[in-house]
Design an enzyme around this catalytic site. Structure first.
Site, PDB file in Angstrom:
ATOM      1  N   HIS A  26      12.816   1.077   3.317  1.00 59.12           N
ATOM      2  CA  HIS A  26      12.639   0.923   1.872  1.00 59.12           C
ATOM      3  C   HIS A  26      13.859   1.472   1.123  1.00 59.12           C
ATOM      4  O   HIS A  26      14.406   0.805   0.238  1.00 59.12           O
ATOM      5  CB  HIS A  26      11.363   1.669   1.458  1.00 59.12           C
ATOM      6  CG  HIS A  26      11.098   1.697  -0.005  1.00 59.12           C
ATOM      7  ND1 HIS A  26      10.169   0.873  -0.603  1.00 59.12           N
ATOM      8  CD2 HIS A  26      11.627   2.450  -1.003  1.00 59.12           C
ATOM      9  CE1 HIS A  26      10.138   1.124  -1.900  1.00 59.12           C
ATOM     10  NE2 HIS A  26      11.021   2.080  -2.172  1.00 59.12           N
ATOM     11  N   GLU A  27      14.294   2.684   1.478  1.00 57.94           N
ATOM     12  CA  GLU A  27      15.419   3.297   0.766  1.00 57.94           C
ATOM     13  C   GLU A  27      16.749   2.633   1.115  1.00 57.94           C
ATOM     14  O   GLU A  27      17.616   2.488   0.245  1.00 57.94           O
ATOM     15  CB  GLU A  27      15.468   4.804   1.029  1.00 57.94           C
ATOM     16  CG  GLU A  27      14.217   5.564   0.629  1.00 57.94           C
ATOM     17  CD  GLU A  27      13.753   5.375  -0.815  1.00 57.94           C
ATOM     18  OE1 GLU A  27      14.510   4.878  -1.668  1.00 57.94           O
ATOM     19  OE2 GLU A  27      12.595   5.740  -1.088  1.00 57.94           O
ATOM     20  N   ILE A  28      16.930   2.201   2.353  1.00 57.82           N
ATOM     21  CA  ILE A  28      18.156   1.473   2.705  1.00 57.82           C
ATOM     22  C   ILE A  28      18.203   0.143   1.955  1.00 57.82           C
ATOM     23  O   ILE A  28      19.265  -0.254   1.454  1.00 57.82           O
ATOM     24  CB  ILE A  28      18.279   1.301   4.238  1.00 57.82           C
ATOM     25  CG1 ILE A  28      18.571   2.666   4.888  1.00 57.82           C
ATOM     26  CG2 ILE A  28      19.369   0.287   4.589  1.00 57.82           C
ATOM     27  CD1 ILE A  28      18.491   2.675   6.411  1.00 57.82           C
TER      28      ILE A  28
END
Length: 165
Positions: A133-135
């Protein structure tokens, strides 16, 4: 009160890929400290530079409110399993809405720490989902783009209704 102001959807900065960090210095450590303060202030599980309007490829993740946060500088997916898993996702940049997202169940991730030391690890379960999600966010891919068109439209309608109050 967050240490840094959050960028809210549909701010165009959320769709920009964050360039890699090239200087592992005191300024980077100070920014990471501010980002960590913000993560804690908003009770987030993950936060990136773009979430606060900073074009830096850095994220802090705690894959549970009781877990210690980890800093990932220039994180990248090395590989992903063909098996998938579903987890509820949302974003501090789109508060009040969430939806199930399907992603690879296991991933191999490469990153640097705040000193520039390289690391690589295998992750699975919720931790793998958080990292992906953060990448994605660091790549300029907002989480709702992982939803079907119908689910994305429903999330956008719920978010618009919440913003109107």
């Amino acid at each position: 009160m967050p240490a840094l102001p959050l960028v809210l959807y549909p701010d165009p900065r959320l769709r920009l890929a964050a360039p890699p960090v090239t200087s592992f210095d005191d300024a980077l450590r100070a920014f990471a400290d501010d980002l960590l303060d913000t993560l804690r202030a908003v009770s987030a599980l993950g936060l990136t530079g773009p979430h606060v309007g900073a074009p830096l490829r850095l994220t802090i993740i705690r894959a549970g409110l009781d877990l210690a946060p980890l800093v990932y500088v220039n994180p990248e997916l090395v590989s992903a399993s063909p098996e998938t898993a579903r987890h509820r996702e949302g974003s501090v940049s789109m508060p009040g809405v969430d939806e199930e997202v399907e992603r690879p169940a296991r991933v191999r991730v490469r990153w640097r720490d705040l000193d520039g030391t390289a690391h690589e690890a295998d992750e699975e379960g919720f931790s793998a989902a958080c990292l992906q999600h953060e990448i994605d966010q660091l790549d300029g891919l907002f989480w709702i783009e992982r939803l079907s068109r119908l689910k994305r439209e429903r999330v956008l309608k719920r978010y618009a209704k919440l913003r109107r109050g």
